[in-house]
Design a protein around this motif. Structure first.
Motif, PDB file in Angstrom:
ATOM      1  N   TRP A 104       6.599  33.651 -57.459  1.00  0.00           N
ATOM      2  CA  TRP A 104       6.727  35.107 -57.473  1.00  0.00           C
ATOM      3  C   TRP A 104       6.924  35.620 -58.899  1.00  0.00           C
ATOM      4  O   TRP A 104       6.261  36.584 -59.324  1.00  0.00           O
ATOM      5  N   VAL A 105       7.817  34.990 -59.662  1.00  0.00           N
ATOM      6  CA  VAL A 105       8.046  35.402 -61.052  1.00  0.00           C
ATOM      7  C   VAL A 105       6.789  35.177 -61.886  1.00  0.00           C
ATOM      8  O   VAL A 105       6.434  36.005 -62.740  1.00  0.00           O
ATOM      9  N   LEU A 106       6.081  34.088 -61.620  1.00  0.00           N
ATOM     10  CA  LEU A 106       4.866  33.781 -62.369  1.00  0.00           C
ATOM     11  C   LEU A 106       3.794  34.851 -62.126  1.00  0.00           C
ATOM     12  O   LEU A 106       3.170  35.354 -63.077  1.00  0.00           O
ATOM     13  N   VAL A 107       3.585  35.203 -60.862  1.00  0.00           N
ATOM     14  CA  VAL A 107       2.597  36.248 -60.543  1.00  0.00           C
ATOM     15  C   VAL A 107       3.043  37.596 -61.096  1.00  0.00           C
ATOM     16  O   VAL A 107       2.241  38.383 -61.607  1.00  0.00           O
ATOM     17  N   PHE A 108       4.345  37.872 -60.989  1.00  0.00           N
ATOM     18  CA  PHE A 108       4.908  39.133 -61.470  1.00  0.00           C
ATOM     19  C   PHE A 108       4.661  39.321 -62.964  1.00  0.00           C
ATOM     20  O   PHE A 108       4.465  40.450 -63.437  1.00  0.00           O
ATOM     21  N   ILE A 109       4.633  38.213 -63.712  1.00  0.00           N
ATOM     22  CA  ILE A 109       4.436  38.301 -65.164  1.00  0.00           C
ATOM     23  C   ILE A 109       2.962  38.190 -65.542  1.00  0.00           C
ATOM     24  O   ILE A 109       2.436  38.997 -66.321  1.00  0.00           O
ATOM     25  N   LEU A 110       2.268  37.185 -64.992  1.00  0.00           N
ATOM     26  CA  LEU A 110       0.912  36.884 -65.454  1.00  0.00           C
ATOM     27  C   LEU A 110      -0.117  37.911 -64.988  1.00  0.00           C
ATOM     28  O   LEU A 110      -1.087  38.180 -65.705  1.00  0.00           O
ATOM     29  N   PRO A 112       0.030  41.366 -64.460  1.00  0.00           N
ATOM     30  CA  PRO A 112      -0.133  42.519 -65.358  1.00  0.00           C
ATOM     31  C   PRO A 112      -0.522  42.127 -66.778  1.00  0.00           C
ATOM     32  O   PRO A 112      -1.273  42.862 -67.431  1.00  0.00           O
ATOM     33  N   VAL A 113      -0.030  40.978 -67.262  1.00  0.00           N
ATOM     34  CA  VAL A 113      -0.399  40.545 -68.622  1.00  0.00           C
ATOM     35  C   VAL A 113      -1.899  40.298 -68.703  1.00  0.00           C
ATOM     36  O   VAL A 113      -2.560  40.700 -69.676  1.00  0.00           O
ATOM     37  N   GLY A 114      -2.473  39.649 -67.692  1.00  0.00           N
ATOM     38  CA  GLY A 114      -3.910  39.389 -67.694  1.00  0.00           C
ATOM     39  C   GLY A 114      -4.730  40.669 -67.632  1.00  0.00           C
ATOM     40  O   GLY A 114      -5.725  40.826 -68.361  1.00  0.00           O
ATOM     41  N   VAL A 115      -4.313  41.612 -66.782  1.00  0.00           N
ATOM     42  CA  VAL A 115      -5.059  42.868 -66.666  1.00  0.00           C
ATOM     43  C   VAL A 115      -4.965  43.680 -67.953  1.00  0.00           C
ATOM     44  O   VAL A 115      -5.966  44.215 -68.457  1.00  0.00           O
ATOM     45  N   VAL A 116      -3.758  43.776 -68.515  1.00  0.00           N
ATOM     46  CA  VAL A 116      -3.573  44.540 -69.754  1.00  0.00           C
ATOM     47  C   VAL A 116      -4.356  43.908 -70.902  1.00  0.00           C
ATOM     48  O   VAL A 116      -4.987  44.608 -71.710  1.00  0.00           O
ATOM     49  N   SER A 117      -4.360  42.585 -70.981  1.00  0.00           N
ATOM     50  CA  SER A 117      -5.117  41.915 -72.039  1.00  0.00           C
ATOM     51  C   SER A 117      -6.611  42.187 -71.893  1.00  0.00           C
ATOM     52  O   SER A 117      -7.305  42.452 -72.889  1.00  0.00           O
ATOM     53  N   GLY A 118      -7.115  42.133 -70.670  1.00  0.00           N
ATOM     54  CA  GLY A 118      -8.531  42.426 -70.459  1.00  0.00           C
ATOM     55  C   GLY A 118      -8.893  43.850 -70.820  1.00  0.00           C
ATOM     56  O   GLY A 118      -9.952  44.109 -71.406  1.00  0.00           O
ATOM     57  N   MET A 119      -8.024  44.794 -70.483  1.00  0.00           N
ATOM     58  CA  MET A 119      -8.311  46.198 -70.811  1.00  0.00           C
ATOM     59  C   MET A 119      -8.228  46.451 -72.308  1.00  0.00           C
ATOM     60  O   MET A 119      -8.973  47.276 -72.851  1.00  0.00           O
ATOM     61  N   GLN A 120      -7.318  45.745 -72.992  1.00  0.00           N
ATOM     62  CA  GLN A 120      -7.253  45.900 -74.448  1.00  0.00           C
ATOM     63  C   GLN A 120      -8.481  45.314 -75.129  1.00  0.00           C
ATOM     64  O   GLN A 120      -8.972  45.864 -76.124  1.00  0.00           O
ATOM     65  N   LEU A 121      -8.979  44.202 -74.593  1.00  0.00           N
ATOM     66  CA  LEU A 121     -10.216  43.647 -75.160  1.00  0.00           C
ATOM     67  C   LEU A 121     -11.401  44.569 -74.933  1.00  0.00           C
ATOM     68  O   LEU A 121     -12.356  44.558 -75.712  1.00  0.00           O
ATOM     69  N   CYS A 136      -0.171  47.268 -62.030  1.00  0.00           N
ATOM     70  CA  CYS A 136      -0.326  45.824 -61.805  1.00  0.00           C
ATOM     71  C   CYS A 136       1.030  45.123 -61.711  1.00  0.00           C
ATOM     72  O   CYS A 136       1.171  44.136 -60.984  1.00  0.00           O
ATOM     73  N   LEU A 137       2.017  45.642 -62.426  1.00  0.00           N
ATOM     74  CA  LEU A 137       3.364  45.076 -62.327  1.00  0.00           C
ATOM     75  C   LEU A 137       3.916  45.250 -60.915  1.00  0.00           C
ATOM     76  O   LEU A 137       4.514  44.337 -60.335  1.00  0.00           O
ATOM     77  N   LEU A 138       3.671  46.432 -60.346  1.00  0.00           N
ATOM     78  CA  LEU A 138       4.108  46.687 -58.975  1.00  0.00           C
ATOM     79  C   LEU A 138       3.359  45.799 -57.985  1.00  0.00           C
ATOM     80  O   LEU A 138       3.968  45.207 -57.080  1.00  0.00           O
ATOM     81  N   PHE A 139       2.041  45.687 -58.171  1.00  0.00           N
ATOM     82  CA  PHE A 139       1.258  44.827 -57.285  1.00  0.00           C
ATOM     83  C   PHE A 139       1.655  43.363 -57.439  1.00  0.00           C
ATOM     84  O   PHE A 139       1.697  42.614 -56.458  1.00  0.00           O
ATOM     85  N   GLY A 140       1.931  42.931 -58.658  1.00  0.00           N
ATOM     86  CA  GLY A 140       2.351  41.548 -58.882  1.00  0.00           C
ATOM     87  C   GLY A 140       3.668  41.227 -58.203  1.00  0.00           C
ATOM     88  O   GLY A 140       3.881  40.104 -57.739  1.00  0.00           O
ATOM     89  N   ALA A 141       4.564  42.224 -58.146  1.00  0.00           N
ATOM     90  CA  ALA A 141       5.836  42.013 -57.455  1.00  0.00           C
ATOM     91  C   ALA A 141       5.669  41.956 -55.943  1.00  0.00           C
ATOM     92  O   ALA A 141       6.420  41.271 -55.247  1.00  0.00           O
ATOM     93  N   MET A 142       4.669  42.673 -55.414  1.00  0.00           N
ATOM     94  CA  MET A 142       4.485  42.751 -53.961  1.00  0.00           C
ATOM     95  C   MET A 142       3.552  41.677 -53.424  1.00  0.00           C
ATOM     96  O   MET A 142       3.642  41.317 -52.240  1.00  0.00           O
TER      97      MET A 142
END
Length: 306
Positions: A104-110, A112-121, A136-142
């Motif tokens: 859960w913690v892994l999904v909660f972190i990775l 949004p980080v993956g989505v934000v990194s892709g959008m920044q690229l 994405c942080l909310l979705f990752g928590a759920m």
């Protein structure tokens, strides 16, 4: 002088014999130690080979999940841990509470980080990136809890579907002369599925000394399926009153089949109502176009010609 020489030779002979006997007695001990050392080395080698034969996730990932999950468990509220443990048991998952919390913690972190990194690229605006990151942080928590709920619901549906057939086999086994414990053992031998696993757990608990009422009642609470709860309540009442288990199983098997037929008829009655939405929005418009389209084109052509 001769007496001293004789005494010295006797002592020397005695010491020589003693040393030889002591060495002879120590030989089996040394051999035993060597054998023990060889067996220990062989067992360690076999264990290493067995560990190497296991898949990567069993050798590395699962121990990593367990160790990290134990550290996270100390930071997690006890109420959340108990809720997760209950849901994992209801889902029949092999994951432990600590492993699930780590995922859960892994999904909660990775996530949004993956989505934000892709959008920044992709060089999107910063405000859009931050909004998407929060979503994405909310979705990752759920997301892990949504997956767990779906797994629980799928297991409940499977248990409810398998219940009539399972009760039929139990009824036949009991009426053939087997006891309730023997019928459960025969059930575990002949069938597979989550309901059979639950009955197998009841059998193990009964063999360990747990009372039949308590083991069956715990199964009803653990599965949380209405039909199974009715069955467990009937078995507990029959055991309390001393009623024949065979009669109760026969009545419950017939009742469960009737309830399944009623649910099927209910779904069949709901089908026309559910079909209205695709009919009105996706089928009728195209039918009107196909049927009335040529007439409208002909009318428009006649009007423009005049």
């Amino acid at each position: 002088m001769e007496l001293l020489i004789s005494l010295g030779m006797a002592v020397s002979l005695f010491l020589l014999i003693y040393l030889l006997l002591a060495k002879k007695e120590e030989a089996p001990v040394t051999a035993g130690k060597r054998l023990h050392a060889l067996e220990k080395r062989s067992s360690a080698k076999d264990k290493l080979l067995d560990d190497l034969d296991k898949p990567f996730y069993q050798r590395v990932l699962l121990p990593l999940l367990a160790s990290t999950g134990e550290k996270l468990a100390g930071l997690t509220p006890k109420a959340l841990q108990r809720a997760v443990e209950t849901r994992l048991v209801m889902a029949g998952s092999t994951l432990g509470t600590n492993e699930f919390l780590f995922i859960w913690v892994l999904v909660f972190i990775l996530f949004p980080v993956g989505v934000v990194s892709g959008m920044q690229l992709a060089h999107l605006p910063l405000a859009t990136v931050w909004k998407a990151g929060l979503i994405c942080l909310l979705f990752g928590a759920m997301l892990p809890f949504v997956w767990l709920d779906k797994k629980v619901q799928a297991r409940k549906n499977r248990i409810q579907k398998d219940l009539p057939g399972t009760l039929d086999l139990l009824t036949v086994s009991v009426e053939a002369g087997l006891g309730f414990d023997g019928a459960l053992a025969k059930l575990a031998e002949k069938m597979k599925g989550p309901l059979v696993d639950e009955f197998g757990r009841v059998l193990k608990e009964m063999r360990m000394g747990v009372a039949r009422r308590q083991a069956i009642g715990d199964m009803g609470v653990r599965c949380d399926v209405p039909d199974l709860s009715l069955f467990t309540a009937a078995i507990i009442q029959a055991d309390h009153l001393g009623v024949s288990i065979g009669n109760v199983l026969r009545v419950q098997a017939v009742s469960m089949r009737d309830r399944r037929r009623q649910r099927t008829e209910e779904k069949a009655m709901k089908a026309p109502v559910k079909m209205l939405i695709p009919l009105v929005f996706f089928i009728f418009p195209f039918l009107f176009i196909i049927i009335l389209g040529p007439a409208v084109l002909q009318l428009m052509k006649t009007t423009f010609i005049k």
